[in-house]
Motif scaffolding. Structure first.
Motif, PDB file in Angstrom:
ATOM      1  N   ASP A  31       0.802  -1.210  -0.047  1.00  0.00           N
ATOM      2  CA  ASP A  31       0.072  -0.002  -0.027  1.00  0.00           C
ATOM      3  C   ASP A  31       0.994   1.365   0.070  1.00  0.00           C
ATOM      4  O   ASP A  31       0.649   2.170  -0.591  1.00  0.00           O
ATOM      5  CB  ASP A  31      -0.901  -0.116   1.289  1.00  0.00           C
ATOM      6  N   GLN A 105      -5.770   0.301  -8.363  1.00  0.00           N
ATOM      7  CA  GLN A 105      -6.295  -0.816  -7.679  1.00  0.00           C
ATOM      8  C   GLN A 105      -5.395  -1.993  -7.845  1.00  0.00           C
ATOM      9  O   GLN A 105      -4.950  -2.356  -8.819  1.00  0.00           O
ATOM     10  CB  GLN A 105      -7.742  -1.203  -7.818  1.00  0.00           C
ATOM     11  N   LEU A 121      -6.627  -3.489  -2.456  1.00  0.00           N
ATOM     12  CA  LEU A 121      -5.830  -2.072  -2.191  1.00  0.00           C
ATOM     13  C   LEU A 121      -6.186  -1.170  -3.284  1.00  0.00           C
ATOM     14  O   LEU A 121      -6.187  -1.521  -4.350  1.00  0.00           O
ATOM     15  CB  LEU A 121      -4.485  -2.243  -1.997  1.00  0.00           C
ATOM     16  N   ASN A 123      -5.993   2.958  -4.243  1.00  0.00           N
ATOM     17  CA  ASN A 123      -5.273   4.309  -3.810  1.00  0.00           C
ATOM     18  C   ASN A 123      -5.947   5.184  -4.996  1.00  0.00           C
ATOM     19  O   ASN A 123      -5.817   4.871  -6.109  1.00  0.00           O
ATOM     20  CB  ASN A 123      -3.661   4.044  -4.126  1.00  0.00           C
TER      21      ASN A 123
END
Length: 133
Positions: A31, A105, A121, A123
């Motif tokens: 991440d 993603q 995840l 962002n």
């Protein structure tokens, strides 16, 4: 005999806890890597797509949409991990004033026994290009 079962329990619990620590460390590092990469690549791609001719003649600040997308995908592909799948979504790209909204993603997977655990995840960034005078 009772003490040996406690010893086996403590060792098994230790191995399980080490597995979860490694899994969440991998999740956190992924991440952090994705968010830093997204921030740096977005800024660099906006500067690559900057329209210098328009800035010199009229003083207007603008970017080229197609050049930004091309530069972003190329730079992100060069720096991203090759073992993961990424999904890049462009939500909004304004040419003048230069503003972009996008998300990346990716997923992290781990196996516990016969169960596979996957974490998605995502962002997201909204960026505005600021040009010093």
């Amino acid at each position: 005999m009772k003490e040996s079962f406690w010893g086996i329990f403590v060792v098994g619990l230790g191995i399980l806890s080490i597995f979860f620590i490694v899994l969440f460390q991998n999740l956190t590092n992924t991440d952090e890597h994705n968010s830093q990469l997204l921030k740096e690549v977005t800024e660099a791609s906006m500067w690559d797509a900057f329209d210098y001719a328009s800035y010199r003649t009229n003083g207007t600040i603008r970017i080229y949409r197609e050049k930004f997308v091309e530069s972003f995908i190329r730079r992100y592909a060069e720096s991203a991990s090759t073992t993961r799948n990424y999904e890049i979504k462009f939500y909004d790209i304004n040419e003048s004033p230069p503003k972009v909204s996008l998300s990346v993603q990716s997923g992290v997977a781990g196996v516990v026994g016969r169960t596979e655990m996957t974490f998605d995840l995502q962002n997201r960034i909204d960026a505005i290009l600021e040009v010093p005078y």
